[in-house]
Enzyme design. Structure first.
Site, PDB file in Angstrom:
ATOM      1  CB  CYS A   1      -2.814 105.665 107.988  1.00 39.60           C
ATOM      2  SG  CYS A   1      -3.686 104.098 108.110  1.00 39.60           S
TER       3      CYS A   1
ATOM      4  CG  HIS B   1     -27.457  97.613 117.707  1.00 42.07           C
ATOM      5  ND1 HIS B   1     -27.144  96.532 116.910  1.00 42.07           N
ATOM      6  CD2 HIS B   1     -28.590  98.153 117.204  1.00 42.07           C
ATOM      7  CE1 HIS B   1     -28.043  96.436 115.936  1.00 42.07           C
ATOM      8  NE2 HIS B   1     -28.934  97.407 116.100  1.00 42.07           N
TER       9      HIS B   1
ATOM     10  CG  HIS C   1     -26.329  98.136 113.587  1.00 36.88           C
ATOM     11  ND1 HIS C   1     -26.608  97.017 112.832  1.00 36.88           N
ATOM     12  CD2 HIS C   1     -27.458  98.905 113.538  1.00 36.88           C
ATOM     13  CE1 HIS C   1     -27.856  97.089 112.357  1.00 36.88           C
ATOM     14  NE2 HIS C   1     -28.381  98.238 112.760  1.00 36.88           N
TER      15      HIS C   1
ATOM     16  CG  ASP D   1       0.177 107.841 108.062  1.00 32.84           C
ATOM     17  OD1 ASP D   1      -0.600 108.341 107.232  1.00 32.84           O
ATOM     18  OD2 ASP D   1       0.612 106.671 107.968  1.00 32.84           O
TER      19      ASP D   1
ATOM     20  CB  THR E   1      -4.721 100.880 104.119  1.00 32.04           C
ATOM     21  OG1 THR E   1      -4.097 100.700 105.406  1.00 32.04           O
ATOM     22  CG2 THR E   1      -3.728 100.559 103.004  1.00 32.04           C
TER      23      THR E   1
HETATM   24  C1  RB5 Z   1       2.604 104.353 105.382  1.00 34.68           C
HETATM   25  O1  RB5 Z   1       3.392 104.086 104.268  1.00 34.68           O
HETATM   26  C2  RB5 Z   1       1.493 103.325 105.493  1.00 34.68           C
HETATM   27  O2  RB5 Z   1       2.007 102.081 105.806  1.00 34.68           O
HETATM   28  C3  RB5 Z   1       0.466 103.758 106.521  1.00 34.68           C
HETATM   29  O3  RB5 Z   1      -0.045 105.001 106.154  1.00 34.68           O
HETATM   30  C4  RB5 Z   1      -0.753 102.894 106.687  1.00 34.68           C
HETATM   31  O4  RB5 Z   1      -1.357 102.618 105.447  1.00 34.68           O
HETATM   32  C5  RB5 Z   1      -0.623 101.721 107.517  1.00 34.68           C
HETATM   33  O5  RB5 Z   1      -1.613 101.004 107.765  1.00 34.68           O
END
Ligand code: RB5
Length: 136
Positions: free
Chosen positions: A59, A127, A92, A8, A61
């Site tokens: 993304c 596994h 695994h 994203d 996180t």
């Molecule tokens: C976008 O701001 C953020 O929420 C997205 O990239 C992601 O981290 C969501 O899990």
């Protein structure tokens, strides 16, 4: 190996830093706001159709991408923060999608994680039995 990479807007810079001629870039192509489930879907559909062997989803996180990808049966998406995570995710869990967080890790670590993920074979054996239980 056929590998798709997608992100994203929050993952765009890390995706660009990881860019390689051997990766199919499925978007996004700018930092304009976007929705991670749309890009998870593109890569998961390609993988489930047999068009690619592995996917990389990024993304902010890595959490949203891993949640979105793991809704598809047959997808085993692993959010990895270390090379060791990547090693076990492949050896695994036979992970077929690697998820990375652009806001939670540095580029050099992300490159190492990608290399380990793509180079580590699945061990099979006990596994596989556990993976079969997730798919039933
Ligand atoms: C976008 O701001 C953020 O929420 C997205 O990239 C992601 O981290 C969501 O899990």
């Amino acid at each position: 190996m056929r590998i798709s990479i997608a992100s994203d807007h929050a993952g765009f810079d890390l995706k660009s830093a990881l860019a390689s001629a051997s990766f199919l870039d499925e978007g996004v192509f700018s930092t304009e706001t976007s929705d991670y489930p749309d890009y998870a879907r593109i890569v998961c559909h390609k993988l489930l159709n047999g068009d690619i062997d592995f996917g990389i989803l990024i993304c902010g996180t890595g959490i949203g991408m891993s949640m979105a990808a793991n809704r598809f049966k047959g997808i085993r998406a692993a959010l990895c923060h270390t090379s060791q995570d990547a090693l076990y995710a492949r050896a695994h869990n036979n992970a077929n999608i690697l998820c990375l967080g652009a806001r939670t890790q540095d580029v050099e670590t992300a490159k190492e994680i990608v290399n380990v993920f793509l180079e580590t074979p699945f061990e099979g054996g006990r596994h596989q039995r556990r993976i079969d239980k997730m798919d039933s």
